[in-house]
Design a protein around this motif. Sequence first.
Motif, short mmCIF file in Angstrom:
data_model
loop_
_atom_site.label_atom_id
_atom_site.label_comp_id
_atom_site.label_asym_id
_atom_site.label_seq_id
_atom_site.Cartn_x
_atom_site.Cartn_y
_atom_site.Cartn_z
N PHE A 84 56.75 -46.25 16.21
CA PHE A 84 56.26 -46.85 17.46
C PHE A 84 55.05 -46.07 17.99
N PHE A 85 55.16 -44.74 18.05
CA PHE A 85 54.06 -43.93 18.57
C PHE A 85 52.89 -43.84 17.60
N GLU A 86 53.18 -43.86 16.31
CA GLU A 86 52.11 -43.86 15.30
C GLU A 86 51.28 -45.13 15.45
N LYS A 87 51.98 -46.25 15.61
CA LYS A 87 51.31 -47.54 15.81
C LYS A 87 50.56 -47.54 17.15
N LYS A 90 47.26 -45.84 16.87
CA LYS A 90 46.30 -46.70 16.17
C LYS A 90 45.77 -47.78 17.12
N GLN A 91 46.66 -48.33 17.94
CA GLN A 91 46.24 -49.34 18.92
C GLN A 91 45.30 -48.72 19.96
N PHE A 92 45.60 -47.48 20.34
CA PHE A 92 44.72 -46.74 21.26
C PHE A 92 43.32 -46.65 20.65
N ASP A 93 43.24 -46.24 19.38
CA ASP A 93 41.95 -46.09 18.69
C ASP A 93 41.18 -47.40 18.66
N LYS A 148 47.38 -35.59 16.78
CA LYS A 148 46.62 -36.83 16.92
C LYS A 148 46.55 -37.25 18.38
N ALA A 149 47.68 -37.11 19.09
CA ALA A 149 47.71 -37.46 20.53
C ALA A 149 46.76 -36.56 21.31
N ASN A 150 46.72 -35.27 20.98
CA ASN A 150 45.82 -34.32 21.65
C ASN A 150 44.36 -34.69 21.44
N SER A 151 44.04 -35.20 20.25
CA SER A 151 42.64 -35.51 19.93
C SER A 151 42.10 -36.66 20.77
#
Length: 200
Positions: A84-87, A90-93, A148-151
């Motif tokens: 869920f968070f990985e997806k 990606k949606q954020f990006d 990844k979240a930090n970036s």
Amino acid sequence: MTSIDRIEKVVEILQNLGRLRRTELAKRLMKEGDMTKQTAYNAIDESVELGKVKREERLRGKEMMAFYTVHFDIEENEKYIYEFFEKGLKQFDFRFEFFKDKFANLTTEEKVIGLKSFDYLCLSIHVAVGALWHNFGRSNEWQTLLDKANSKNIQINELMNSTPNEEQAIIKKNILEKKTDIINDAFIELDEFLEELRGK
């Protein structure tokens, strides 16, 4: 305390705490179950042998670590939550790239609205992933997701810093106001709840 009592104590602790490393579990058993160190380790091993407790191995850094749990569906739930968070990242990006492409032609107000929204979403994801990284044993998989979240915060700051100084000051002021509003609202909601408790 009988062998059965010791096993029940192992199960009880893990039901309350979810997942623990062997040493953490043994310390709790020594304290709460009044066991010696060796007896605690024996109780853990017996619990696993009897199928009451599940032993999971996870890579943390370069070290393989063993965790114990009675929540046998935790791995399945963890996989779902991770995906869920990985997806979500990606949606954020995808959304951020769209916003970034339009950014130069936006008004200051539109830039503020967009950056405030992305900043809030980034903060929410970061806090959630940070908590999950901790709860799921600080494994390498969760560390990668946390990185990844930090970036995302760096990307937001870079975009904000690409604006002229005067516009940047307006944007930063608005983002800071949004953060303080969220905190103030949380305090108000908490105070209302505590006031209700005062009457009980």
